[in-house]
Design an enzyme around this catalytic site. Structure first.
Site, PDB file in Angstrom:
ATOM      1  N   CYS A   1      46.834  21.648  55.877  1.00 53.29           N
ATOM      2  CA  CYS A   1      46.508  22.843  55.282  1.00 53.29           C
ATOM      3  C   CYS A   1      47.807  23.519  55.141  1.00 53.29           C
ATOM      4  CB  CYS A   1      45.439  23.576  55.969  1.00 53.29           C
ATOM      5  SG  CYS A   1      44.907  25.111  55.009  1.00 53.29           S
TER       6      CYS A   1
ATOM      7  N   ASP B   1      44.992  14.758  43.229  1.00 52.73           N
ATOM      8  CA  ASP B   1      45.071  14.438  41.703  1.00 52.73           C
ATOM      9  C   ASP B   1      44.229  13.367  41.092  1.00 52.73           C
ATOM     10  OD1 ASP B   1      46.630  16.504  41.610  1.00 52.73           O
ATOM     11  OD2 ASP B   1      48.514  15.457  41.179  1.00 52.73           O
TER      12      ASP B   1
ATOM     13  N   ASN C   1      45.239  10.522  48.375  1.00 46.03           N
ATOM     14  CA  ASN C   1      44.650  11.990  48.079  1.00 46.03           C
ATOM     15  C   ASN C   1      45.720  12.736  47.287  1.00 46.03           C
ATOM     16  OD1 ASN C   1      44.060  15.111  49.466  1.00 46.03           O
ATOM     17  ND2 ASN C   1      42.692  13.974  48.077  1.00 46.03           N
TER      18      ASN C   1
ATOM     19  N   PRO D   1      37.512  17.164  52.635  1.00 48.68           N
ATOM     20  CA  PRO D   1      37.103  18.331  53.364  1.00 48.68           C
ATOM     21  C   PRO D   1      37.705  19.808  52.369  1.00 48.68           C
ATOM     22  CG  PRO D   1      38.905  17.321  54.256  1.00 48.68           C
ATOM     23  CD  PRO D   1      38.688  16.479  53.390  1.00 48.68           C
TER      24      PRO D   1
ATOM     25  N   GLN E   1      35.816  17.533  60.402  1.00 46.01           N
ATOM     26  CA  GLN E   1      37.202  18.090  60.428  1.00 46.01           C
ATOM     27  C   GLN E   1      37.331  19.086  61.240  1.00 46.01           C
ATOM     28  OE1 GLN E   1      40.080  19.947  57.382  1.00 46.01           O
ATOM     29  NE2 GLN E   1      41.073  17.981  57.501  1.00 46.01           N
TER      30      GLN E   1
ATOM     31  N   GLY F   1      38.986  15.537  45.691  1.00 41.45           N
ATOM     32  CA  GLY F   1      38.742  17.107  46.164  1.00 41.45           C
ATOM     33  C   GLY F   1      38.214  17.918  44.761  1.00 41.45           C
ATOM     34  N   ARG F   2      39.319  18.526  44.398  1.00 43.93           N
ATOM     35  CA  ARG F   2      39.015  19.549  43.351  1.00 43.93           C
ATOM     36  C   ARG F   2      38.275  18.879  42.179  1.00 43.93           C
ATOM     37  NH1 ARG F   2      44.853  21.198  42.432  1.00 43.93           N
ATOM     38  NH2 ARG F   2      45.340  18.827  43.044  1.00 43.93           N
TER      39      ARG F   2
HETATM   40  C1  LIG Z   1      39.114  25.130  47.985  1.00 46.33           C
HETATM   41  C2  LIG Z   1      39.685  23.944  48.757  1.00 46.33           C
HETATM   42  C3  LIG Z   1      39.341  23.980  50.123  1.00 46.33           C
HETATM   43  C4  LIG Z   1      40.306  23.033  50.933  1.00 46.33           C
HETATM   44  N1  LIG Z   1      39.938  23.017  52.141  1.00 46.33           N
HETATM   45  C5  LIG Z   1      40.808  21.944  52.879  1.00 46.33           C
HETATM   46  C6  LIG Z   1      39.854  21.615  54.325  1.00 46.33           C
HETATM   47  O1  LIG Z   1      39.284  22.410  54.859  1.00 46.33           O
HETATM   48  N2  LIG Z   1      40.626  20.845  55.020  1.00 46.33           N
HETATM   49  C7  LIG Z   1      41.791  20.094  54.578  1.00 46.33           C
HETATM   50  O2  LIG Z   1      42.291  18.942  54.983  1.00 46.33           O
HETATM   51  N3  LIG Z   1      42.047  20.053  52.988  1.00 46.33           N
HETATM   52  C8  LIG Z   1      41.407  21.283  52.420  1.00 46.33           C
HETATM   53  N4  LIG Z   1      41.891  21.205  51.078  1.00 46.33           N
HETATM   54  C9  LIG Z   1      42.475  20.324  50.365  1.00 46.33           C
HETATM   55  C10 LIG Z   1      41.941  19.111  49.972  1.00 46.33           C
HETATM   56  O3  LIG Z   1      41.106  18.403  50.767  1.00 46.33           O
HETATM   57  C11 LIG Z   1      42.812  17.977  49.129  1.00 46.33           C
HETATM   58  O4  LIG Z   1      43.732  17.421  49.901  1.00 46.33           O
HETATM   59  C12 LIG Z   1      43.410  18.643  47.875  1.00 46.33           C
HETATM   60  O5  LIG Z   1      42.569  19.540  47.144  1.00 46.33           O
HETATM   61  C13 LIG Z   1      44.133  17.592  47.131  1.00 46.33           C
HETATM   62  O6  LIG Z   1      43.240  16.676  46.475  1.00 46.33           O
HETATM   63  P1  LIG Z   1      42.634  16.895  45.048  1.00 46.33           P
HETATM   64  O7  LIG Z   1      43.733  16.976  44.046  1.00 46.33           O
HETATM   65  O8  LIG Z   1      41.489  15.910  44.910  1.00 46.33           O
HETATM   66  O9  LIG Z   1      41.858  18.109  44.995  1.00 46.33           O
HETATM   67  C14 LIG Z   1      40.987  22.362  50.236  1.00 46.33           C
HETATM   68  C15 LIG Z   1      41.404  22.271  48.754  1.00 46.33           C
HETATM   69  C16 LIG Z   1      40.743  23.179  48.014  1.00 46.33           C
HETATM   70  C17 LIG Z   1      40.931  23.102  46.386  1.00 46.33           C
END
Ligand SMILES: Cc1cc2nc3c(=O)[nH]c(=O)nc-3n(C[C@H](O)[C@H](O)[C@H](O)COP(=O)(O)O)c2cc1C
Length: 320
Positions: free
Chosen positions: A106, A206, A204, A21, A75, A228-229
């Site tokens: 968050c 990286d 989750n 999300p 969510q 995510g990113r």
């Molecule tokens: C722009 C952005 C918005 C995010 N919004 C949410 C969100 O609405 N709910 C949530 O649980 N995590 C949110 N996250 C966290 C991501 O879901 C994830 O846990 C985090 O980026 C780590 O994963 P990654 O390394 O694959 O990016 C957000 C992250 C980013 C970068």
């Protein structure tokens, strides 16, 4: 073959790659695009329980989901068990999602300042109450997404309470809230949580390419991976990782052509679902054109364009 099925409640997906999300990112159009590239399960961005219970919820929920958007999770974020229950019952009724997830990770001040997101992790009893309230009231499987805590015992305490309260799965981002996005995701802590719980645990943080996906699965033994990113502007990552986990081989792609093609599809999906907004498009354009030759000029030009067709023409001409 490392791509396993994932079973959460009644749903079983052919693979175990989840789109995280992300606020302002994982709208319906982007989720559909990730799905086309092989995401097995996607989540909406967090939706505030208070906003879901307010009179103005209509604009907030415009284009939230569609019949092709399956399976998907909604969510929600909040801190009052009662309000979260009411908000969850509302979305359950209105959208019949396969999953309702609670944001407990968050770290952003706007959210933690009101006791929500990762602030909940300091109150294990409240975490238990929230998940119990939801699992008692809903027909939909409830899941939670957390960050890790300063001490491993605290992380495990929260994870056990979430399981005990009846959650169907738990996602763990291996960073502490204070870290925001600095440092790296601690897969050793995620592995520890996985080894202690009986419900599916999703790793989750990286996961950005084929190798990091494979090693996260191998090392943690987790039931799934949430990305995510690395998917921002690059939904094709799901196809690449999926292919690698299935065959052990990497897909050869022309990254530039793929990014532009995907951006074009994104614009079309936004229009199809009446979700077109210049602000959103500018943000996505930024990610989709990252690293491309002439990306700055493309982004600048997009700022002056108002409709999807003009943007697609611009993308095509930039590709030549
Ligand atoms: C722009 C952005 C918005 C995010 N919004 C949410 C969100 O609405 N709910 C949530 O649980 N995590 C949110 N996250 C966290 C991501 O879901 C994830 O846990 C985090 O980026 C780590 O994963 P990654 O390394 O694959 O990016 C957000 C992250 C980013 C970068």
């Amino acid at each position: 073959m490392k791509l396993n099925k994932l079973k959460i409640g009644k749903i079983e997906t052919p693979g175990n790659l989840l789109l995280a999300p992300m606020a302002d990112v994982t709208n319906l159009a982007f989720r559909l695009l990730c799905r086309q590239h092989g995401a097995d399960l996607t989540y909406t961005e967090m939706i505030n329980a208070d906003a879901l219970l307010s009179e103005n919820r209509k604009s907030l929920l415009k284009g939230l989901s569609s019949s092709e958007d399956r399976p998907f999770g909604i969510q929600i974020v909040g801190s009052s068990p009662e309000k979260l229950r009411k908000a969850a019952l509302f979305v359950e009724n209105e959208y019949r999602p396969e999953i309702i997830d609670v944001n407990m990770g968050c770290p952003v001040q706007r959210i933690t300042g009101t006791g929500c997101g990762s602030a909940l992790l300091n109150f294990p009893k409240l975490v238990y109450e929230i998940i119990s309230e939801l699992t008692d009231a809903l027909k939909t499987p409830v899941t939670a997404k957390i960050r890790i805590l300063e001490r491993d015992e605290k992380t495990l305490e929260i994870a056990h309470l979430i399981e005990k309260a009846g959650a169907f799965a738990l996602t763990v981002h291996g960073r502490k809230a204070e870290q925001m996005y600095s440092g790296s995701s601690d897969f050793a802590v995620i592995r520890m949580v996985k080894s202690e719980l009986s419900i599916p645990v999703i790793a989750n943080g990286d996961i950005r390419d084929e190798e990091s996906a494979e090693s996260a699965l191998d090392f943690t033994g987790c039931d799934g991976l949430m990305i995510g990113r690395a998917a921002m502007g690059n939904p094709f990552i799901f196809r690449r990782i999926r292919h690698y986990l299935e065959t052990g081989e990497k897909l050869e792609v022309d990254r530039q052509a793929q990014q532009l093609e995907d951006f074009e599809t994104y614009v079309t999906l936004l229009e199809e679902h009446d979700l077109f907004s210049s602000l959103n498009l500018r943000m996505h354009a930024h990610w989709f054109t990252k690293g491309l030759h002439g990306s700055r000029q493309i982004r600048e030009k997009i700022n002056n364009l108002k409709d999807g067709k003009a943007i697609i023409d611009l993308i095509k001409s930039s590709c030549k």
